[in-house]
Motif scaffolding. Structure first.
Motif, PDB file in Angstrom:
ATOM      1  N   PRO A 183     -36.239 -16.283 -25.346  1.00 65.77           N
ATOM      2  CA  PRO A 183     -36.440 -17.724 -26.089  1.00 65.77           C
ATOM      3  C   PRO A 183     -35.605 -17.372 -27.451  1.00 65.77           C
ATOM      4  CG  PRO A 183     -38.158 -16.209 -26.399  1.00 65.77           C
ATOM      5  CD  PRO A 183     -37.714 -15.667 -25.415  1.00 65.77           C
ATOM      6  N   GLY A 184     -35.150 -18.561 -27.743  1.00 69.40           N
ATOM      7  CA  GLY A 184     -34.397 -18.444 -29.054  1.00 69.40           C
ATOM      8  C   GLY A 184     -35.229 -18.271 -30.246  1.00 69.40           C
ATOM      9  N   LEU A 185     -34.560 -18.545 -31.470  1.00 71.90           N
ATOM     10  CA  LEU A 185     -35.348 -18.205 -32.755  1.00 71.90           C
ATOM     11  C   LEU A 185     -36.462 -19.126 -33.073  1.00 71.90           C
ATOM     12  CD1 LEU A 185     -35.152 -16.609 -35.476  1.00 71.90           C
ATOM     13  CD2 LEU A 185     -33.794 -18.101 -36.340  1.00 71.90           C
ATOM     14  N   LEU A 186     -36.321 -20.494 -32.828  1.00 72.95           N
ATOM     15  CA  LEU A 186     -37.386 -21.424 -33.166  1.00 72.95           C
ATOM     16  C   LEU A 186     -38.721 -21.021 -32.384  1.00 72.95           C
ATOM     17  CD1 LEU A 186     -35.457 -24.550 -33.787  1.00 72.95           C
ATOM     18  CD2 LEU A 186     -36.505 -23.165 -35.259  1.00 72.95           C
ATOM     19  N   ARG A 187     -38.475 -20.756 -31.090  1.00 75.60           N
ATOM     20  CA  ARG A 187     -39.761 -20.582 -30.269  1.00 75.60           C
ATOM     21  C   ARG A 187     -40.205 -19.181 -30.935  1.00 75.60           C
ATOM     22  NH1 ARG A 187     -40.590 -23.076 -25.000  1.00 75.60           N
ATOM     23  NH2 ARG A 187     -38.807 -23.999 -25.508  1.00 75.60           N
ATOM     24  N   ARG A 188     -39.486 -18.199 -31.010  1.00 72.89           N
ATOM     25  CA  ARG A 188     -39.858 -16.906 -31.493  1.00 72.89           C
ATOM     26  C   ARG A 188     -40.684 -17.227 -32.830  1.00 72.89           C
ATOM     27  NH1 ARG A 188     -37.447 -11.603 -30.048  1.00 72.89           N
ATOM     28  NH2 ARG A 188     -36.296 -12.112 -28.067  1.00 72.89           N
ATOM     29  N   LEU A 189     -40.343 -17.929 -33.838  1.00 73.80           N
ATOM     30  CA  LEU A 189     -41.019 -18.127 -35.091  1.00 73.80           C
ATOM     31  C   LEU A 189     -42.253 -18.792 -34.755  1.00 73.80           C
ATOM     32  CD1 LEU A 189     -37.970 -19.311 -37.259  1.00 73.80           C
ATOM     33  CD2 LEU A 189     -39.216 -16.871 -37.209  1.00 73.80           C
ATOM     34  N   ALA A 190     -42.565 -19.967 -33.897  1.00 73.12           N
ATOM     35  CA  ALA A 190     -43.667 -20.360 -33.528  1.00 73.12           C
ATOM     36  C   ALA A 190     -44.610 -19.519 -32.991  1.00 73.12           C
ATOM     37  CB  ALA A 190     -43.330 -21.514 -32.401  1.00 73.12           C
ATOM     38  N   ILE A 191     -44.065 -18.529 -31.945  1.00 70.83           N
ATOM     39  CA  ILE A 191     -45.005 -17.463 -31.560  1.00 70.83           C
ATOM     40  C   ILE A 191     -45.548 -16.655 -32.848  1.00 70.83           C
ATOM     41  CG2 ILE A 191     -45.073 -15.259 -30.427  1.00 70.83           C
ATOM     42  CD1 ILE A 191     -42.983 -16.653 -28.364  1.00 70.83           C
TER      43      ILE A 191
ATOM     44  N   LYS B 264     -51.767  -4.232 -22.464  1.00 77.30           N
ATOM     45  CA  LYS B 264     -52.680  -4.721 -21.415  1.00 77.30           C
ATOM     46  C   LYS B 264     -52.432  -5.990 -20.751  1.00 77.30           C
ATOM     47  CE  LYS B 264     -55.488  -1.482 -22.390  1.00 77.30           C
ATOM     48  NZ  LYS B 264     -55.375  -0.261 -21.926  1.00 77.30           N
ATOM     49  N   SER B 265     -51.934  -6.829 -21.288  1.00 74.35           N
ATOM     50  CA  SER B 265     -51.449  -8.070 -20.497  1.00 74.35           C
ATOM     51  C   SER B 265     -50.109  -8.555 -20.908  1.00 74.35           C
ATOM     52  CB  SER B 265     -52.406  -9.430 -20.974  1.00 74.35           C
ATOM     53  OG  SER B 265     -52.298  -9.744 -22.032  1.00 74.35           O
ATOM     54  N   GLY B 266     -49.556  -7.927 -21.923  1.00 76.02           N
ATOM     55  CA  GLY B 266     -48.216  -8.453 -22.499  1.00 76.02           C
ATOM     56  C   GLY B 266     -48.013  -9.712 -23.234  1.00 76.02           C
ATOM     57  N   GLN B 267     -49.413 -10.208 -23.528  1.00 77.66           N
ATOM     58  CA  GLN B 267     -49.413 -11.592 -24.111  1.00 77.66           C
ATOM     59  C   GLN B 267     -50.368 -11.647 -25.410  1.00 77.66           C
ATOM     60  OE1 GLN B 267     -49.927 -13.800 -20.416  1.00 77.66           O
ATOM     61  NE2 GLN B 267     -48.291 -15.167 -21.378  1.00 77.66           N
ATOM     62  N   THR B 268     -49.799 -12.026 -26.427  1.00 80.04           N
ATOM     63  CA  THR B 268     -50.895 -12.252 -27.663  1.00 80.04           C
ATOM     64  C   THR B 268     -51.011 -13.964 -27.447  1.00 80.04           C
ATOM     65  OG1 THR B 268     -48.832 -12.742 -29.143  1.00 80.04           O
ATOM     66  CG2 THR B 268     -49.769 -10.606 -29.163  1.00 80.04           C
ATOM     67  N   LEU B 269     -51.973 -14.365 -28.265  1.00 80.00           N
ATOM     68  CA  LEU B 269     -52.208 -15.870 -28.269  1.00 80.00           C
ATOM     69  C   LEU B 269     -50.950 -16.496 -28.238  1.00 80.00           C
ATOM     70  CD1 LEU B 269     -54.312 -18.087 -28.234  1.00 80.00           C
ATOM     71  CD2 LEU B 269     -54.411 -18.104 -30.826  1.00 80.00           C
ATOM     72  N   GLY B 270     -49.923 -16.318 -29.314  1.00 80.95           N
ATOM     73  CA  GLY B 270     -48.711 -17.051 -29.372  1.00 80.95           C
ATOM     74  C   GLY B 270     -47.964 -16.992 -28.185  1.00 80.95           C
ATOM     75  N   LEU B 271     -47.660 -15.557 -27.496  1.00 81.63           N
ATOM     76  CA  LEU B 271     -47.141 -15.607 -26.077  1.00 81.63           C
ATOM     77  C   LEU B 271     -47.603 -16.327 -25.146  1.00 81.63           C
ATOM     78  CD1 LEU B 271     -46.283 -11.703 -26.650  1.00 81.63           C
ATOM     79  CD2 LEU B 271     -44.534 -13.550 -26.591  1.00 81.63           C
ATOM     80  N   LEU B 272     -49.050 -16.261 -24.943  1.00 81.15           N
ATOM     81  CA  LEU B 272     -49.634 -17.117 -23.945  1.00 81.15           C
ATOM     82  C   LEU B 272     -49.512 -18.434 -24.079  1.00 81.15           C
ATOM     83  CD1 LEU B 272     -51.828 -16.598 -21.812  1.00 81.15           C
ATOM     84  CD2 LEU B 272     -53.453 -16.973 -23.259  1.00 81.15           C
ATOM     85  N   ALA B 273     -49.349 -19.086 -25.430  1.00 79.28           N
ATOM     86  CA  ALA B 273     -49.233 -20.634 -25.717  1.00 79.28           C
ATOM     87  C   ALA B 273     -47.838 -20.951 -25.335  1.00 79.28           C
ATOM     88  CB  ALA B 273     -49.487 -20.909 -27.149  1.00 79.28           C
ATOM     89  N   TRP B 274     -46.959 -20.186 -25.304  1.00 76.76           N
ATOM     90  CA  TRP B 274     -45.288 -20.289 -25.077  1.00 76.76           C
ATOM     91  C   TRP B 274     -45.158 -20.111 -23.749  1.00 76.76           C
ATOM     92  CZ3 TRP B 274     -42.977 -24.218 -27.740  1.00 76.76           C
ATOM     93  CH2 TRP B 274     -43.599 -24.339 -28.952  1.00 76.76           C
ATOM     94  N   LYS B 275     -46.181 -19.470 -22.966  1.00 78.87           N
ATOM     95  CA  LYS B 275     -45.525 -19.039 -21.465  1.00 78.87           C
ATOM     96  C   LYS B 275     -44.648 -17.882 -21.487  1.00 78.87           C
ATOM     97  CE  LYS B 275     -46.989 -23.339 -19.446  1.00 78.87           C
ATOM     98  NZ  LYS B 275     -47.698 -23.869 -20.517  1.00 78.87           N
ATOM     99  N   LEU B 276     -44.767 -16.935 -22.294  1.00 83.28           N
ATOM    100  CA  LEU B 276     -44.034 -15.631 -22.544  1.00 83.28           C
ATOM    101  C   LEU B 276     -44.806 -14.379 -22.596  1.00 83.28           C
ATOM    102  CD1 LEU B 276     -41.789 -17.221 -25.300  1.00 83.28           C
ATOM    103  CD2 LEU B 276     -40.769 -16.306 -23.023  1.00 83.28           C
TER     104      LEU B 276
END
Length: 151
Positions: A8-16, A69-81
């Motif tokens: 993902p780009g910068l804005l999506r990363r900042l949201a995460i 463990k899963s590769g996903q924090t809450l932010g990553l999970l929310a953005w499907k990354l």
């Protein structure tokens, strides 16, 4: 529709980062609460390096646990990354430590390590490169409601 082949780009990363920061702040409050009964007058000494090290360790355990463990924090999970190694698998604790340490450095130099994704052709930050990991898109699982996954 995002390009699913590139991170993902910068804005999506900042949201995460924002999602994860909110959860991490709550965890750090709880971690502090656990220590309060053991402090004189239930107060921490200003500029305590030991307390800072404790909070840094809690922060690493928070990210390291989810990344390995899963590769996903809450932010990553929310953005499907998810965070994955170059083979698409969960990263190791060693990679998590390198990623965490380099992320601090990336932000510590005015965010240049994070802004690096704007010039890197693969949208990789300094901590992605140093830890041999990257953000990848999570493929949608087929639905159990229909045999072909289409609802």
């Amino acid at each position: 529709m995002p390009n699913l082949t590139k991170p993902p780009g910068l804005l999506r990363r900042l949201a995460i980062i924002t999602y994860d920061a909110l959860l991490l702040i709550a965890i750090l409050f709880l971690a502090t609460l656990v220590l309060l009964p053991f402090q004189d007058s239930h107060l921490f000494q200003p500029n305590s390096w030991l307390y800072s090290l404790y909070l840094l360790s809690v922060s690493f355990l928070f990210y390291g646990w989810f990344w390995t463990k899963s590769g996903q924090t809450l932010g990553l999970l929310a953005w499907k990354l998810k965070i994955a190694n170059n083979k698409g698998q969960n990263i190791s604790w060693r990679q998590a430590l390198i990623r965490f340490t380099m992320a601090i450095l990336s932000w510590g130099v005015l965010g240049l390590g994070v802004l690096w994704i704007l010039v890197n052709k693969d949208r990789l930050s300094w901590h992605d490169i140093a830890s041999n990991s990257r953000l990848i898109w999570v493929e949608k699982e087929p639905s159990a409601h229909s045999p072909d996954g289409e609802d």
